[in-house]
Design a protein around this motif. Structure first.
Motif, PDB file in Angstrom:
ATOM      1  N   ILE A 699       0.839  -1.200   0.000  1.00 21.92           N
ATOM      2  CA  ILE A 699       0.000   0.000   0.000  1.00 21.92           C
ATOM      3  C   ILE A 699       0.878   1.255   0.000  1.00 21.92           C
ATOM      4  N   VAL A 700       1.980   1.214   0.748  1.00 20.25           N
ATOM      5  CA  VAL A 700       2.895   2.350   0.798  1.00 20.25           C
ATOM      6  C   VAL A 700       3.557   2.585  -0.560  1.00 20.25           C
ATOM      7  N   SER A 701       4.046   1.500  -1.153  1.00 23.02           N
ATOM      8  CA  SER A 701       4.861   1.632  -2.359  1.00 23.02           C
ATOM      9  C   SER A 701       4.059   1.655  -3.648  1.00 23.02           C
ATOM     10  N   GLU A 741      16.482   1.607   8.310  1.00 20.51           N
ATOM     11  CA  GLU A 741      17.732   1.721   9.047  1.00 20.51           C
ATOM     12  C   GLU A 741      18.425   3.049   8.760  1.00 20.51           C
ATOM     13  N   GLN A 742      18.250   3.561   7.551  1.00 23.14           N
ATOM     14  CA  GLN A 742      18.886   4.812   7.155  1.00 23.14           C
ATOM     15  C   GLN A 742      17.990   6.036   7.369  1.00 23.14           C
ATOM     16  N   GLY A 743      16.718   5.788   7.762  1.00 20.41           N
ATOM     17  CA  GLY A 743      15.800   6.895   7.965  1.00 20.41           C
ATOM     18  C   GLY A 743      15.369   7.564   6.677  1.00 20.41           C
ATOM     19  N   ARG A 744      15.428   6.862   5.570  1.00 21.12           N
ATOM     20  CA  ARG A 744      15.101   7.441   4.250  1.00 21.12           C
ATOM     21  C   ARG A 744      13.711   6.957   3.826  1.00 21.12           C
ATOM     22  N   SER A 759       7.437  12.616   4.963  1.00 24.06           N
ATOM     23  CA  SER A 759       8.262  11.481   5.387  1.00 24.06           C
ATOM     24  C   SER A 759       7.740  10.894   6.691  1.00 24.06           C
ATOM     25  N   GLN A 760       7.205  11.756   7.575  1.00 25.92           N
ATOM     26  CA  GLN A 760       6.677  11.271   8.859  1.00 25.92           C
ATOM     27  C   GLN A 760       5.465  10.364   8.650  1.00 25.92           C
ATOM     28  N   ASP A 761       4.611  10.716   7.687  1.00 20.28           N
ATOM     29  CA  ASP A 761       3.447   9.874   7.406  1.00 20.28           C
ATOM     30  C   ASP A 761       3.875   8.514   6.879  1.00 20.28           C
ATOM     31  N   VAL A 762       4.865   8.504   6.006  1.00 23.63           N
ATOM     32  CA  VAL A 762       5.362   7.241   5.453  1.00 23.63           C
ATOM     33  C   VAL A 762       6.016   6.415   6.549  1.00 23.63           C
ATOM     34  N   GLU A 763       6.793   7.083   7.399  1.00 25.39           N
ATOM     35  CA  GLU A 763       7.472   6.373   8.483  1.00 25.39           C
ATOM     36  C   GLU A 763       6.485   5.617   9.361  1.00 25.39           C
ATOM     37  N   VAL A 766       5.348   2.439   7.554  1.00 27.99           N
ATOM     38  CA  VAL A 766       6.458   1.505   7.365  1.00 27.99           C
ATOM     39  C   VAL A 766       6.828   0.849   8.691  1.00 27.99           C
ATOM     40  N   ARG A 767       6.863   1.631   9.755  1.00 26.73           N
ATOM     41  CA  ARG A 767       7.204   1.054  11.057  1.00 26.73           C
ATOM     42  C   ARG A 767       6.150   0.059  11.519  1.00 26.73           C
ATOM     43  N   VAL A 768       4.888   0.374  11.305  1.00 29.50           N
ATOM     44  CA  VAL A 768       3.824  -0.588  11.640  1.00 29.50           C
ATOM     45  C   VAL A 768       3.997  -1.863  10.833  1.00 29.50           C
ATOM     46  N   ALA A 769       4.275  -1.723   9.531  1.00 30.78           N
ATOM     47  CA  ALA A 769       4.433  -2.893   8.665  1.00 30.78           C
ATOM     48  C   ALA A 769       5.610  -3.749   9.122  1.00 30.78           C
TER      49      ALA A 769
END
Length: 862
Positions: A699-701, A741-744, A759-763, A766-769
């Motif tokens: 969903i993110v990508s 790991e790189q915060g990108r 980027s915060q919304d994506v983070e 991604v962290r939940v996933a």
């Protein structure tokens, strides 16, 4: 000396009077006013342990309105009021006589009273639960305040089906307001002007156990429960933290809140709706509500073409002085239509919707926007309309208009009726061209006969046994019958359709909309013009008949906003058919990976949240836990406004014995299988959590986790369009781990959304996933926790990198197997750090690894 004795006797008399000031009972010919009991804040009656008091009370300490109330002593919260619509001054009185209770103003005029009784009143009692009870000479209750609730119920109080709680105007003005909490036969709902704006069963923390008819609601220390008429089974339940005292209230804001108290400290245990923009008049008439920085905050403005009135910022009127808002006609005038030439319509902006559209059926199907407009113009009670292009559905706003709200995923277009003071304007005139886009004028008439909006029919289940007994009875029943005996209808089952009716609905199974391991799915239309998806089951084994009955009982008893609803079944002529609601936007994979317009970020978040809520319900909301076993984009279906619903839950038992022997250790789809499937470990609900995490990354990508791309092209381009260009093989979960790991995080979002999401919304997603796809099932969060993290109610979980190192092995194996599958020719390989793959090496296909599972769905496409 005599004076001292007199003072002593007077003091003794006052102390005795004070001791008797707060009895549990009072008796006829008793009168109380606020002034008479001013030293005790107006209280003249208390419960045995002092938890509640009865008083002539002035909420908020204002001095204008006094009410005969029952008050929770520690918090001063009013739990019941007698004369809420007829307050009195501080000189007003409460009187208890042999005829009953009454409240009178300072002149003696009766403002409220109990009904006439057959027997004389003997006493008035305030119980420890807060119930005010009128007793006869035999201590029999003749009237109770619990039977006439106002805006609040407390623990131990029963709210019967059909009973209503009505909000107050404000915290210190108890006049009946416009919001209502109503207990219906199937749910607890919130109403404004008889329009539903929320249902209790919609909340992810609320569990629907069955479809029995609801008889009453009760609340205790552990939660809120909606029981059947006999009180023998719970139909709907809401679990809450244990507490000492709790009340539930429909407040002046339009929200239904459950509050617990520890002394004077108040805590909110539950509120619906959380999103205040769903409350009908949160921003006044025609006001536009947008979500603020948090879910419970709002921003109120006026829509485009409207402005706030100087004297009332919560009332939006047309900006153009040539227009004014019409006044809805009365019931007696409804036969007299407005002259359509005197009315015009102002179009609301893109993404604007109305709270009621989600809960009501369109008044008209299969029309175009001009027809919808004409129907509204001919009805003086119609003050505007919303039109849905995809289904030709017309939703009219009648009698009164509340606030509208921003919903980026809305597929409806809204129009507000205005009265034209000049003769220059008309529908389709130059002034109105902004109100109706050209593309709508061209496209809408062609969709006039499409009816895609499905209204689920709530089934009244009167079966009194629990789900286990019900399912077992179906098994035993089916074992004793021949096939054709399955032409039955048992109380508690979904609707049974005749085979001929299914044939007519599908036009002899003309339109195929999907195929899979269980059979084929066809599109159909029932007599009520609602669209359905008919699944013809073909792969039934020896126990197929019993399993079919079992699945009808299990799936039919499950109801949740984010689960596709089973509308009925058919078992005739050796045909096994399941009839589901039709999801008019298809499956998520077609929208997510297709060539159409990309889903906006807000839409992706709503879809992810909807799927998570559906899984949370399957795992913890049902009587028995259900593991989906095949969570993937193909099994997430989308309805209007991209509402996500899970499909194909609870169907694994329908596989034949021959087929099911292949899936002893695996069920699911390549790319979404949890590691425990491959190691013959115990499969649990955490298996679904892993699959959900993989879906969330997609969903993110906006692309498949396992994919190829041309080496010279960007990550979002699929190799299918690159001819014979050298290919790189990308395992996206590993790429996501490295970018984490790189915060990108911005590197991971769908390239089509670059610049439109932070980027915060994506983070966050991604962290939940990554938390969901950790190798050890015990480290993965529950789906309930996932919902909390997505909603922002639960802190994001910590991502344990060591628990994700297996992704490096999976990524390497995916690359190796993909290279080996290139018909003997080796392509360039995109090697992730840690993959240790030598370019051009020969790859063995004998290793029993994840990536060597066939690229076909193990359970078949659905």
């Amino acid at each position: 000396m005599m004076d001292l004795s007199l003072i002593f006797l007077l003091s003794l008399h006052l102390s005795l009077a004070s001791a008797a000031l707060f009895p549990e009972f009072i008796y006829p010919n008793f009168t109380a006013t606020h002034l008479k009991f001013i030293d005790s804040s107006g209280a003249f009656l208390v419960s045995p342990n002092g938890t509640f008091k009865a008083a002539m009370f002035n909420p908020g300490a204002q001095q204008l309105r006094f009410y005969f109330c029952v008050v929770h002593a520690a918090s001063n919260a009013v739990t019941w009021s007698a004369n809420r619509d007829a307050p009195v001054s501080k000189s007003g009185s409460m009187m208890l006589t042999g005829n009953g209770l009454a409240v009178a103003d300072e002149h003696g005029s009766i403002k409220w009273s109990t009904p006439d009784f057959r027997s004389p009143v003997s006493a008035l009692q305030l119980t420890e639960t807060g119930n005010l009870v009128v007793l006869d000479q035999f201590n029999t209750s003749m009237w109770e305040s619990f039977s006439s609730p106002t805006d609040t119920i407390v623990m131990g109080q029963r709210l019967s089906m059909g009973t209503t709680l009505s909000s107050s105007v404000s915290a210190d003005d108890l006049l009946t307001g416009g919001y209502k909490f109503v207990l219906t036969a199937s749910d607890a709902v919130l109403h404004w002007r008889n329009l539903t704006y929320w249902k209790m069963s919609m909340d992810v923390s609320v569990y629907v156990n069955s479809f029995a008819t609801i008889g009453f609601l009760e609340m205790n220390q552990s939660g809120v429960y909606l029981f059947d008429h006999n009180g023998s089974s719970v139909v709907v339940r809401l679990n809450l933290p244990e507490t000492g005292f709790r009340l539930a209230r429909i407040d002046q804001s339009g929200q239904f809140s459950i509050l617990s108290y520890s002394g004077a400290t108040r805590k909110q245990d539950f509120v619906m709706p959380v999103e205040k923009c769903r409350v009908p008049v949160v921003c006044g008439t025609n006001g536009l509500c947008s979500r603020g920085a948090s879910a419970d905050s709002t921003v109120c403005t006026c829509p485009t073409g409207f402005r706030a009135t100087p004297n009332n910022p919560n009332f939006c009127v047309p900006s153009d002085s040539a227009y004014s808002l019409p006044v809805s006609c009365s019931q007696s005038e409804r036969s007299e239509s407005l002259n359509s030439s005197n009315s015009n319509y102002l179009q609301l902006g893109h993404g604007v919707d109305y709270f009621a559209n989600e809960f009501v059926a369109p008044q008209n199907y299969g029309v175009d926007v001009s027809q919808c407009r004409n129907l509204c113009s001919q009805d003086c009670s119609c003050l505007g309309f919303f039109f849905e292009n995809s289904s030709g559905s017309c939703y009219r706003l009648e009698d009164a208009v509340g606030s509208v709200m921003m919903r980026a995923s809305s597929s409806r277009v809204g129009f507000i009726k205005v009265v034209v003071h000049s003769a220059t304007s008309g529908f389709g005139s130059s002034d109105d061209e902004e109100g109706l886009p050209l593309v709508a004028v061209v496209l809408l008439p062609t969709s006039g006969l499409l009816v895609l909006f499905v209204i689920g029919i709530l089934l009244c289940r009167k079966y009194k046994q629990n789900d286990v007994e019900f399912v077992n009875s179906l098994k035993n029943y089916s074992k004793s019958m021949s096939f054709d005996d399955l032409e039955f209808s048992i109380p508690g089952l979904p609707l049974r359709f005749d085979y001929e009716e299914i044939e007519r609905a599908t036009k002899n199974f003309k339109t195929t909309i999907g195929t899979g391991g269980f059979g084929t799915v066809y599109k159909g239309m029932l007599k009520d013009k609602s669209l359905v998806a008919v699944k013809r089951i073909t792969n039934l084994g020896v126990r197929g008949k019993s399993d079919f009955c079992t699945e009808i009982g299990v799936i039919g008893s499950i109801h949740h906003l984010n689960l596709v609803k089973l509308r009925g079944y058919c078992a005739q002529r050796r045909q096994w058919l399941l009839v589901y609601e039709y999801m008019n936007r298809g499956s998520l994979d077609k929208t997510l990976f297709g060539n159409g317009p990309p889903l906006e970020w807000e839409e992706r978040v709503e879809i992810a949240l909807g799927a998570a809520r559906g899984l949370a319900y399957l795992h913890s909301g049902c009587e028995h836990k259900i593991i989906h076993c095949d969570v993937k984009p193909e099994n997430i279906l989308l309805h209007d406004q991209n509402q996500a619903k899970l499909s194909d839950f609870g169907l694994a038992k329908l596989l034949s014995r021959e087929d099911s022997s292949l899936f002893t250790t695996m069920r699911g789809t390549r790319g979404y299988l949890a590691p425990e499937w491959l190691t013959s470990s115990t499969v649990s609900d955490k298996t679904d959590v892993y699959s959900y995490g993989m879906v969330l990354l997609e969903i993110v990508s906006g692309r498949k986790n396992c994919m190829t791309r041309a080496r010279s092209h960007s990550l979002d381009e699929d190799s299918s369009s690159q001819g014979t260009a050298p290919c790189e093989f990308v395992y996206f979960p590993l790429y996501a781990l490295e970018m984490h790991e790189q915060g990108r995080y911005s590197e991971l979002v769908d390239p089509r959304l670059v610049g439109r999401v932070t980027s915060q919304d994506v983070e966050k997603l991604v962290r939940v996933a990554l938390c969901c796809v950790q190798e050890e099932p015990g480290l993965r969060p529950s789906m309930t926790s996932v919902v909390g993290m997505l909603e922002g109610k639960t802190p994001l979980g910590a991502v344990a990198i060591e628990a994700l190192n297996f992704l490096r092995f999976y990524g390497r194996r995916f690359v190796e197997s993909s290279v080996a599958a290139e018909s003997g020719g080796l392509s360039d390989v995109m090697v992730f750090p840690g993959a240790n793959v030598s370019h051009g090496s020969n790859v063995s296909m004998s290793t029993a690894a994840f990536s060597f599972i066939s690229s076909q769905n193990i359970s078949g496409p659905r």
